[in-house]
Design a protein around this motif. Sequence first.
Motif, PDB file in Angstrom:
ATOM      1  N   ALA A 237       0.814  -1.210   0.000  1.00  0.00           N
ATOM      2  CA  ALA A 237       0.000   0.000   0.000  1.00  0.00           C
ATOM      3  C   ALA A 237       0.850   1.263   0.000  1.00  0.00           C
ATOM      4  CB  ALA A 237      -0.929  -0.003   1.216  1.00  0.00           C
ATOM      5  N   ALA A 238       2.072   1.184   0.512  1.00  0.00           N
ATOM      6  CA  ALA A 238       2.949   2.356   0.565  1.00  0.00           C
ATOM      7  C   ALA A 238       3.279   2.892  -0.815  1.00  0.00           C
ATOM      8  CB  ALA A 238       4.237   2.005   1.301  1.00  0.00           C
ATOM      9  N   LEU A 239       3.082   2.069  -1.856  1.00  0.00           N
ATOM     10  CA  LEU A 239       3.421   2.490  -3.214  1.00  0.00           C
ATOM     11  C   LEU A 239       2.188   2.711  -4.084  1.00  0.00           C
ATOM     12  CD1 LEU A 239       6.440   0.081  -3.862  1.00  0.00           C
ATOM     13  CD2 LEU A 239       6.522   2.502  -3.236  1.00  0.00           C
ATOM     14  N   ASP A 240       1.016   2.737  -3.469  1.00  0.00           N
ATOM     15  CA  ASP A 240      -0.220   2.857  -4.245  1.00  0.00           C
ATOM     16  C   ASP A 240      -0.304   4.154  -5.043  1.00  0.00           C
ATOM     17  OD1 ASP A 240      -1.175   0.402  -3.553  1.00  0.00           O
ATOM     18  OD2 ASP A 240      -2.569   1.119  -2.007  1.00  0.00           O
ATOM     19  N   LYS A 241       0.398   5.182  -4.619  1.00  0.00           N
ATOM     20  CA  LYS A 241       0.318   6.471  -5.308  1.00  0.00           C
ATOM     21  C   LYS A 241       1.361   6.626  -6.413  1.00  0.00           C
ATOM     22  CE  LYS A 241      -2.006   9.353  -1.907  1.00  0.00           C
ATOM     23  NZ  LYS A 241      -1.988  10.660  -1.196  1.00  0.00           N
ATOM     24  N   CYS A 242       2.201   5.624  -6.601  1.00  0.00           N
ATOM     25  CA  CYS A 242       3.210   5.726  -7.655  1.00  0.00           C
ATOM     26  C   CYS A 242       2.529   5.789  -9.020  1.00  0.00           C
ATOM     27  CB  CYS A 242       4.154   4.522  -7.600  1.00  0.00           C
ATOM     28  SG  CYS A 242       5.307   4.591  -6.206  1.00  0.00           S
ATOM     29  N   GLY A 243       2.886   6.781  -9.782  1.00  0.00           N
ATOM     30  CA  GLY A 243       2.197   7.094 -11.025  1.00  0.00           C
ATOM     31  C   GLY A 243       1.595   8.473 -10.888  1.00  0.00           C
ATOM     32  N   GLU A 244       0.873   8.681  -9.765  1.00  0.00           N
ATOM     33  CA  GLU A 244       0.493  10.037  -9.372  1.00  0.00           C
ATOM     34  C   GLU A 244       1.720  10.716  -8.770  1.00  0.00           C
ATOM     35  OE1 GLU A 244      -2.163  12.229  -5.901  1.00  0.00           O
ATOM     36  OE2 GLU A 244      -2.677  10.181  -6.509  1.00  0.00           O
ATOM     37  N   HIS A 245       2.427   9.984  -7.884  1.00  0.00           N
ATOM     38  CA  HIS A 245       3.731  10.423  -7.393  1.00  0.00           C
ATOM     39  C   HIS A 245       4.800   9.997  -8.391  1.00  0.00           C
ATOM     40  CE1 HIS A 245       2.689  10.704  -2.800  1.00  0.00           C
ATOM     41  NE2 HIS A 245       1.952  11.499  -3.550  1.00  0.00           N
ATOM     42  N   MET A 262      18.755  -4.218  -7.284  1.00  0.00           N
ATOM     43  CA  MET A 262      17.884  -3.522  -6.332  1.00  0.00           C
ATOM     44  C   MET A 262      16.473  -3.377  -6.897  1.00  0.00           C
ATOM     45  SD  MET A 262      19.289  -2.560  -3.396  1.00  0.00           S
ATOM     46  CE  MET A 262      19.995  -4.211  -3.300  1.00  0.00           C
ATOM     47  N   ARG A 263      16.086  -4.289  -7.799  1.00  0.00           N
ATOM     48  CA  ARG A 263      14.789  -4.165  -8.456  1.00  0.00           C
ATOM     49  C   ARG A 263      13.613  -4.330  -7.508  1.00  0.00           C
ATOM     50  NH1 ARG A 263      15.569  -8.496 -13.081  1.00  0.00           N
ATOM     51  NH2 ARG A 263      16.730  -9.454 -11.369  1.00  0.00           N
ATOM     52  N   HIS A 264      13.845  -4.895  -6.342  1.00  0.00           N
ATOM     53  CA  HIS A 264      12.753  -5.118  -5.391  1.00  0.00           C
ATOM     54  C   HIS A 264      12.435  -3.880  -4.563  1.00  0.00           C
ATOM     55  CE1 HIS A 264      16.509  -5.787  -3.272  1.00  0.00           C
ATOM     56  NE2 HIS A 264      15.883  -5.666  -2.122  1.00  0.00           N
ATOM     57  N   LEU A 265      13.224  -2.811  -4.723  1.00  0.00           N
ATOM     58  CA  LEU A 265      12.994  -1.588  -3.955  1.00  0.00           C
ATOM     59  C   LEU A 265      12.493  -0.479  -4.868  1.00  0.00           C
ATOM     60  CD1 LEU A 265      16.162  -1.515  -1.647  1.00  0.00           C
ATOM     61  CD2 LEU A 265      13.871  -2.407  -1.129  1.00  0.00           C
ATOM     62  N   VAL A 266      11.563   0.318  -4.355  1.00  0.00           N
ATOM     63  CA  VAL A 266      11.016   1.449  -5.094  1.00  0.00           C
ATOM     64  C   VAL A 266      11.156   2.698  -4.230  1.00  0.00           C
ATOM     65  CG1 VAL A 266       8.964   2.474  -6.140  1.00  0.00           C
ATOM     66  CG2 VAL A 266       9.399   0.014  -6.381  1.00  0.00           C
ATOM     67  N   ILE A 267      11.658   3.755  -4.830  1.00  0.00           N
ATOM     68  CA  ILE A 267      11.824   5.028  -4.133  1.00  0.00           C
ATOM     69  C   ILE A 267      10.745   5.987  -4.606  1.00  0.00           C
ATOM     70  CG2 ILE A 267      13.360   6.990  -3.696  1.00  0.00           C
ATOM     71  CD1 ILE A 267      14.871   3.802  -5.021  1.00  0.00           C
ATOM     72  N   ASP A 268       9.928   6.462  -3.682  1.00  0.00           N
ATOM     73  CA  ASP A 268       8.918   7.467  -3.984  1.00  0.00           C
ATOM     74  C   ASP A 268       9.577   8.831  -3.800  1.00  0.00           C
ATOM     75  OD1 ASP A 268       6.830   9.343  -3.914  1.00  0.00           O
ATOM     76  OD2 ASP A 268       5.400   7.895  -3.105  1.00  0.00           O
ATOM     77  N   LEU A 269       9.927   9.463  -4.908  1.00  0.00           N
ATOM     78  CA  LEU A 269      10.626  10.744  -4.838  1.00  0.00           C
ATOM     79  C   LEU A 269       9.729  11.860  -4.326  1.00  0.00           C
ATOM     80  CD1 LEU A 269      12.557  10.439  -8.196  1.00  0.00           C
ATOM     81  CD2 LEU A 269      13.639  10.825  -5.982  1.00  0.00           C
ATOM     82  N   SER A 270       8.437  11.748  -4.564  1.00  0.00           N
ATOM     83  CA  SER A 270       7.507  12.779  -4.104  1.00  0.00           C
ATOM     84  C   SER A 270       7.348  12.726  -2.586  1.00  0.00           C
ATOM     85  CB  SER A 270       6.150  12.609  -4.781  1.00  0.00           C
ATOM     86  OG  SER A 270       6.271  12.707  -6.185  1.00  0.00           O
ATOM     87  N   ALA A 271       7.202  11.516  -2.044  1.00  0.00           N
ATOM     88  CA  ALA A 271       7.031  11.350  -0.596  1.00  0.00           C
ATOM     89  C   ALA A 271       8.362  11.158   0.117  1.00  0.00           C
ATOM     90  CB  ALA A 271       6.118  10.157  -0.320  1.00  0.00           C
ATOM     91  N   ARG A 272       9.432  10.926  -0.648  1.00  0.00           N
ATOM     92  CA  ARG A 272      10.783  10.705  -0.108  1.00  0.00           C
ATOM     93  C   ARG A 272      10.794   9.486   0.822  1.00  0.00           C
ATOM     94  NH1 ARG A 272      14.033  14.702  -1.601  1.00  0.00           N
ATOM     95  NH2 ARG A 272      15.646  14.104  -0.106  1.00  0.00           N
ATOM     96  N   THR A 273      10.203   8.389   0.352  1.00  0.00           N
ATOM     97  CA  THR A 273      10.157   7.156   1.106  1.00  0.00           C
ATOM     98  C   THR A 273      10.636   5.999   0.241  1.00  0.00           C
ATOM     99  OG1 THR A 273       7.844   6.782   0.473  1.00  0.00           O
ATOM    100  CG2 THR A 273       8.252   7.926   2.570  1.00  0.00           C
ATOM    101  N   VAL A 274      10.941   4.872   0.879  1.00  0.00           N
ATOM    102  CA  VAL A 274      11.379   3.665   0.175  1.00  0.00           C
ATOM    103  C   VAL A 274      10.498   2.509   0.631  1.00  0.00           C
ATOM    104  CG1 VAL A 274      13.305   2.108  -0.311  1.00  0.00           C
ATOM    105  CG2 VAL A 274      13.758   4.525   0.159  1.00  0.00           C
ATOM    106  N   ALA A 275      10.094   1.678  -0.299  1.00  0.00           N
ATOM    107  CA  ALA A 275       9.289   0.500   0.053  1.00  0.00           C
ATOM    108  C   ALA A 275       9.784  -0.695  -0.759  1.00  0.00           C
ATOM    109  CB  ALA A 275       7.808   0.757  -0.232  1.00  0.00           C
ATOM    110  N   GLU A 276       9.508  -1.881  -0.226  1.00  0.00           N
ATOM    111  CA  GLU A 276       9.947  -3.115  -0.870  1.00  0.00           C
ATOM    112  C   GLU A 276       8.775  -3.804  -1.536  1.00  0.00           C
ATOM    113  OE1 GLU A 276      12.685  -7.036   0.214  1.00  0.00           O
ATOM    114  OE2 GLU A 276      11.879  -5.760   1.819  1.00  0.00           O
ATOM    115  N   LEU A 277       8.986  -4.206  -2.791  1.00  0.00           N
ATOM    116  CA  LEU A 277       7.953  -4.929  -3.508  1.00  0.00           C
ATOM    117  C   LEU A 277       7.827  -6.344  -2.976  1.00  0.00           C
ATOM    118  CD1 LEU A 277       8.835  -3.828  -7.150  1.00  0.00           C
ATOM    119  CD2 LEU A 277       6.804  -3.140  -5.864  1.00  0.00           C
ATOM    120  N   ASP A 278       6.626  -6.889  -3.071  1.00  0.00           N
ATOM    121  CA  ASP A 278       6.424  -8.289  -2.677  1.00  0.00           C
ATOM    122  C   ASP A 278       7.118  -9.180  -3.695  1.00  0.00           C
ATOM    123  OD1 ASP A 278       4.835  -7.416  -0.584  1.00  0.00           O
ATOM    124  OD2 ASP A 278       3.010  -7.480  -1.799  1.00  0.00           O
ATOM    125  N   ARG A 279       7.936 -10.093  -3.217  1.00  0.00           N
ATOM    126  CA  ARG A 279       8.693 -10.957  -4.127  1.00  0.00           C
ATOM    127  C   ARG A 279       7.903 -12.222  -4.444  1.00  0.00           C
ATOM    128  NH1 ARG A 279      15.100 -10.613  -2.614  1.00  0.00           N
ATOM    129  NH2 ARG A 279      15.188  -8.419  -2.100  1.00  0.00           N
TER     130      ARG A 279
END
Length: 279
Positions: A237-245, A262-279
Amino acid sequence: MRKTVRRHLGKVVAGTAIALAGTAAMVAVTLPGTAGADDTGNRNTAAQQSADGETAEPGQTPGQGQDQAPEPGVVQQAPAEGDKGIGSDPLTDDELTRVEQIALDRRLARSSEDVEGDRGPQRLVIDLAEPEADELDDPSAPRRADVMFYDYKDDTLVTKTVNLATGKVEETATQRGVQPPLTGSENTEAARILLASPLSAGLKADYKDATGKELTSPDQLELDSMVFRAAPGAQPAALDKCGEHRCARLFPKALNGPWIDMRHLVIDLSARTVAELDR
């Protein structure tokens, strides 16, 4: 404005295709010893045929006079770049500087933020604009430039079309949910956000294994990236806004060293947060 949007979307698609091609090339592996694999002892074949097939001139033995040093090559200096381009010439350095200054008016400069949170939008790209449909065969058609900015304050893409002859902004388009490829500055900031997160522990460990050094700065990495967009049920859910962010997946490489996955990690530049994708 619709014409500007169409031009922009075409460039976004082209830019995304280039980014995908770059990522594909990045993950390709060249096995040791494959370079020059077809070089099977025939390296001197042409020289041997020349020697075998030559005819000696009277008073000469075969090969005599054939091994003189070639004349040194002459490298011509590139012509000086003018202040202004002509027709479909690429934008000159002077034109790039001028159109950015024209497009970045006071209101936009004061009300927006760049990727680091500083005042002013993030410049993405400046491209020569395509001519209008009724100007395609007109040699005197004005040159225009499309200037794209991203405003991290409200996650909007701002595209301004500047007429290079008049120095005026002819069209402005503001869009949400449109995410062109990331720039080098954004890649660097994404890496900086990642390194400050506990989720970078694996990256730091892999870097130390590969280089024997501690990873403390984005300057120690070569960075490629891809824009990440949320898909229903495909991410936390932490990455639900990616695309808008504006969100990034990084593909880091140690300087003069290996790629680190590092493909399992996503950086939200708008929120300045990092989250891990479900593997």
